[in-house]
Design an enzyme around this catalytic site. Structure first.
Site, mmCIF file in Angstrom:
data_model
loop_
_atom_site.group_PDB
_atom_site.id
_atom_site.type_symbol
_atom_site.label_atom_id
_atom_site.label_comp_id
_atom_site.label_asym_id
_atom_site.label_seq_id
_atom_site.Cartn_x
_atom_site.Cartn_y
_atom_site.Cartn_z
ATOM 1 N N SER A 1 -8.475 -14.700 -20.982
ATOM 2 C CA SER A 1 -8.158 -14.083 -19.695
ATOM 3 C C SER A 1 -9.386 -14.130 -18.805
ATOM 4 O O SER A 1 -10.510 -13.901 -19.257
ATOM 5 C CB SER A 1 -7.725 -12.627 -19.879
ATOM 6 N N TYR B 1 -9.346 -4.609 -23.776
ATOM 7 C CA TYR B 1 -8.664 -5.888 -23.566
ATOM 8 C C TYR B 1 -9.677 -7.019 -23.403
ATOM 9 O O TYR B 1 -9.558 -8.076 -24.033
ATOM 10 C CB TYR B 1 -7.763 -5.792 -22.336
#
Length: 246
Positions: free
Chosen positions: A141, A154
C-alpha cells in the site's frame, strides 16, 4: 493477447474489489484462476461465473489466509483442477484505522495475522510448489510512505510485506521466479469507501496528481504485466500504482 495462456494463478482475497479485478484480468490474459475467498462465497462464485462466461477457466476456493493449513489447501485446489501453479497473487488483507494508543492487542494481532502471516504462508508454500519461472506478486500500500495518522498497524503490516518481497526475490531467483509487490494508492473499493468518512475520501482524492481516486480496473493490467514473460527482468521491486499520490 493471451500472454498467460496455460498458466495457473492463485489470487487470495479474490472475491471483491481489487482482487476480483485481478482475477478477471488474469483470466482474460489466458490464465486459469483460483479465486480465493474467506467469507464472501457468493461474490467469489460471481467472479468465477463471469470468467467462465467470457471463455476462461476458474474455480472458487474457501480459505482463511491467516491459517497456514488453509493456504496449503489453496495450492491443493489449484493442482487438482489445473495442474502446476505458476502465479501467486497475495492480495488478501484487512484495514485498521485507529490511533495506536487506542488499538487493542486483539486488533493489532488480527491485522498482522492476515496481512503479514497470510503473505508469509503464501510465500512459504510457493517456495515449495510454484513452478520454475513462476511469478509472485504481493499487494502492499502507498500508505506505507504517506505518514498517515490512524494507519500505524496497517502500515507496519504492509512494510513487512515489502521487506519479505525483497528477501524472497533473492531466494527464488535461481529458479527464474520473480517476486514483486504492487503498492496501490487510495482506491474506490467497498473496503476503502465503507471505512472512511466523506471528508477523508475527498482529501485522499486531492492528494493524487491526477485528481482522482484509483479504480479497481487500474490494478489488473499491472498485475497481468508483472505475471507475464515481458516482466521477466523485474524482481524484488515495489511498484507504486497510485496516480502520483505518494
Amino acid at each position: 493477447m493471451k500472454t498467460l495462456e496455460n498458466k495457473t494463478a492463485i489470487v487470495t482475497g479474490g472475491s471483491r474489489g481489487i482482487g476480483a479485478n485481478i482475477c478477471v484480468s488474469l483470466a482474460a490474459a489466458g490464465a486459469k484462476v483460483v479465486v480465493n475467498y474467506a467469507r464472501h462465497q457468493q461474490a467469489a462464485e460471481s467472479v468465477v461465473a463471469q470468467i467462465i462466461a467470457e471463455g476462461g477457466q476458474a474455480v472458487a476456493a474457501a480459505a482463511d489466509v491467516a491459517e497456514a493449513a488453509d493456504v496449503k489447501k489453496l495450492f491443493d485446489v489449484a493442482e487438482a483442477n489445473f495442474g502446476t501453479v505458476d502465479i501467486l497473487v497475495n492480495n488478501a488483507g484487512i484495514v485498521h484505522y485507529k490511533p495506536i494508543e487506542l488499538t487493542t492487542d486483539e486488533e493489532f494481532d488480527r491485522v498482522m495475522k492476515v496481512n503479514v502471516n497470510g503473505t508469509f504462508y503464501g510465500l512459504r508454500e510457493a517456495a515449495k510448489r510454484l513452478a520454475d519461472g513462476g511469478r509472485v506478486i504481493n499487494l502492499s500500500s502507498s500508505a506505507v510512505r504517506m505518514m498517515l495518522p490512524t494507519y500505524g498497524p496497517y502500515c507496519a503490516s504492509k512494510g513487512a510485506v515489502e521487506q519479505m518481497t525483497r528477501s524472497f526475490a533473492k531466494e527464488m531467483g535461481s529458479r527464474g521466479i520473480t517476486v514483486n509487490a504492487v503498492s496501490p494508492g487510495p482506491t474506490e473499493t467497498e473496503m476503502f469507501l465503507g471505512n472512511n468518512e466523506a471528508e477523508k475520501i475527498e482529501r485522499m482524492r486531492n492528494l493524487s496528481a491526477l485528481g482522482r481516486l484509483g479504480k479497481v480496473e487500474d490494478m489488473g493490467p499491472v498485475i497481468v504485466f508483472l505475471a507475464s514473460a515481458d516482466a521477466g527482468w523485474i524482481t524484488g521491486q515495489i511498484l507504486p500504482v497510485n496516480g502520483g499520490t505518494a
